[in-house]
Design a protein around this motif. Structure first.
Motif, PDB file in Angstrom:
ATOM      1  N   ARG A   1       0.912  -1.040  -0.112  1.00 50.29           N
ATOM      2  CA  ARG A   1      -0.025   0.058  -0.051  1.00 50.29           C
ATOM      3  C   ARG A   1       0.873   1.301  -0.136  1.00 50.29           C
ATOM      4  O   ARG A   1       1.945   1.406   0.919  1.00 50.29           O
ATOM      5  CB  ARG A   1      -0.789  -0.078   1.181  1.00 50.29           C
TER       6      ARG A   1
ATOM      7  N   MET B   1      -6.089   1.712   4.965  1.00 54.60           N
ATOM      8  CA  MET B   1      -6.011   1.433   3.487  1.00 54.60           C
ATOM      9  C   MET B   1      -6.684   2.632   2.661  1.00 54.60           C
ATOM     10  O   MET B   1      -6.206   2.970   1.384  1.00 54.60           O
ATOM     11  CB  MET B   1      -6.961   0.438   3.186  1.00 54.60           C
TER      12      MET B   1
ATOM     13  N   ALA C   1      -4.116   5.144   0.903  1.00 59.42           N
ATOM     14  CA  ALA C   1      -3.468   4.607  -0.142  1.00 59.42           C
ATOM     15  C   ALA C   1      -4.216   5.103  -1.248  1.00 59.42           C
ATOM     16  O   ALA C   1      -5.148   5.207  -1.347  1.00 59.42           O
ATOM     17  CB  ALA C   1      -2.909   2.968  -0.062  1.00 59.42           C
TER      18      ALA C   1
END
Ligand code: AMP
Ligand code: MG
Length: 414
Positions: A361, A383, A386
């Motif tokens: 990521r 996440m 990213a």
């Protein structure tokens, strides 16, 4: 159906296959969609043409002016010095002149205006002297036939404008509209069903008991599929029992071309995806030399292709982008899209051993001088920060700070 021989690239696990081999097995197994439907022009956006698109008309349909100016017969242009003309009428786009041409006169014309009978040339208004009495003067530098567009100059009647299999873009929608076509025959969209598996999973609105978590993959998969223009069938959460999963597989195979599950693909005692698929149909591979996403099942049952993705939410994103997305695109179009490779300079050193592909990521950004730089999000970062994965190939033995690395942007980034 037979399994392909696996390539033993992985020192981590001898029976794991490479990402490229896994993708090839998927393409070998999938038969692209043949069925077609007629849809209204707007609904054809991002769909694949089921037949060649042939133009029923000439575009443009009439001889018309390419510039604002004055229309006349080329034979009446001066061969030396200048010549004065009387302005006899006007032809505007959509409002043609009803006058036919008379020698010694011109007809005022606007871009797109139909060329009046007897005229074949347009002198741009910037090149004309307009005299006080309204007559105009034209010099000897003009040519017969100048600044005129002819019927079929852009598209000829009967010509194939777009080929079968072409994906209809915004520009194409305009082209098709310019042919006066309100409907288009496109391949039907893939139907994709998905469900989450896990006894610990609760749906939003339910109370979490000890050890429970909310089912987030359901939403990630929904969002990823939304970007692919497929028919989405959400089958919810299925409990970790062989019976429940078998029932869900059989139901999903009736509904969908592709069935995606998340969770239950390891070899834990509650992991029933692979044995169930094996019992019902065929499984084609099992372990992939990649991180994350190592345990992944691909198989066929009935007329459907099954992807058993791991449960880990990051692994779901990686395996979806690397395997499901190419599979859906191939199923929808019958062609394998070449991947655009984007390189960015790594802001950090990254440790890695050769033998498996890794997806990390990361955040890519453009510097002031237009170069791309990429940095890791860090393990504790979400996440959602990213916007890409750094893709380190199986052969890669790590990266030094400043090295160029390949990135895989998430949807909507480019
Ligand atoms: P599994 O592949 O079933 O062993 O799951 C691996 C990990 O991912 C476990 O920690 C699961 O709790 C988690 N997980 C599995 N399915 C989901 C899901 N639908 N949403 C969020 N986390 C999940
Ligand atoms: Mg599980």
């Amino acid at each position: 159906m037979t399994n392909r021989p696996t390539s033993c690239l992985d020192p981590f696990e001898a029976d794991a296959i490479s990402v490229a081999d896994a993708r090839q097995i998927i393409f070998d197994q999938i038969t692209p969609i043949q069925g077609s439907v007629k849809v209204a022009l707007r609904d054809a956006l991002n769909q694949y043409l089921a037949e060649d698109l042939v133009s029923p008309i000439n575009v443009p349909p009439h001889v018309n002016a390419a510039m604002d100016g004055y229309a006349l017969a080329g034979a009446d242009l001066p061969s030396e010095n200048t010549k004065a003309y009387h302005v006899a009428g006007a032809s505007f786009a959509g409002v043609p002149s009803d006058q036919s041409y008379q020698q010694g006169s011109v007809i005022r014309i606007m871009t797109g205006g139909v060329m009046p009978q007897g005229t074949d040339s347009v002198v741009p208004q910037e090149l004309v002297d307009v005299l006080d009495d309204g007559t105009i003067k034209i010099d000897a530098k003009q040519h017969t036939g100048q600044n005129v567009r002819h019927p079929g100059e852009d598209i000829q009647k009967g010509a194939t404008v777009l080929n079968k299999g072409h994906r209809i873009s915004a520009a194409d929608l305009g082209i098709i509209a310019s042919l006066g076509k309100g409907e288009v025959k496109v391949l039907r969209r893939p139907r994709v069903a998905f469900f989450s598996t896990g006894d610990e999973l609760k749906s939003i609105g339910e109370t979490l008991n000890e050890g429970d978590i909310y089912d987030s993959n359901r939403y990630t998969l929904f969002a990823l599929l939304k970007n692919l223009d497929v028919e989405i069938i959400d089958l919810g959460v299925i409990r970790d029992t062989q019976e429940e999963i078998e029932k869900a597989f059989i139901a999903a195979a009736e509904l969908a071309d592709i069935v995606i599950t998340s969770g239950g693909v390891s070899v834990g005692e509650a992991d029933f995806i692979k044995p169930t698929l094996k019992k019902l149909g065929d499984t084609h591979f099992w372990k992939i030399a990649m991180k994350p996403g190592r345990p992944l099942t691909f198989g066929t049952y009935h007329n459907s292709w099954f992807f058993g993705l791991p449960g880990n939410p990051v692994a779901v994103m990686v395996t979806f982008m690397q395997f499901v997305q190419p599979a859906v695109n191939y199923l929808a179009s019958g062609s394998i899209k070449p991947t655009l490779t984007i390189k960015a300079s790594s802001q950090q050193a990254i440790k890695k051993r050769p033998g498996r592909t890794e997806y990390i990521r990361a955040i890519v950004a453009q510097t002031d001088n237009g170069e791309l730089e990429v940095k890791l999000t860090g393990n504790l970062m979400s996440m959602s920060l990213a916007n890409c994965f750094i893709h380190l190939s199986s052969e890669s033995g790590g990266v030094e700070s400043g090295d160029l690395v390949e990135i895989v942007p998430f949807n909507n980034l480019i």
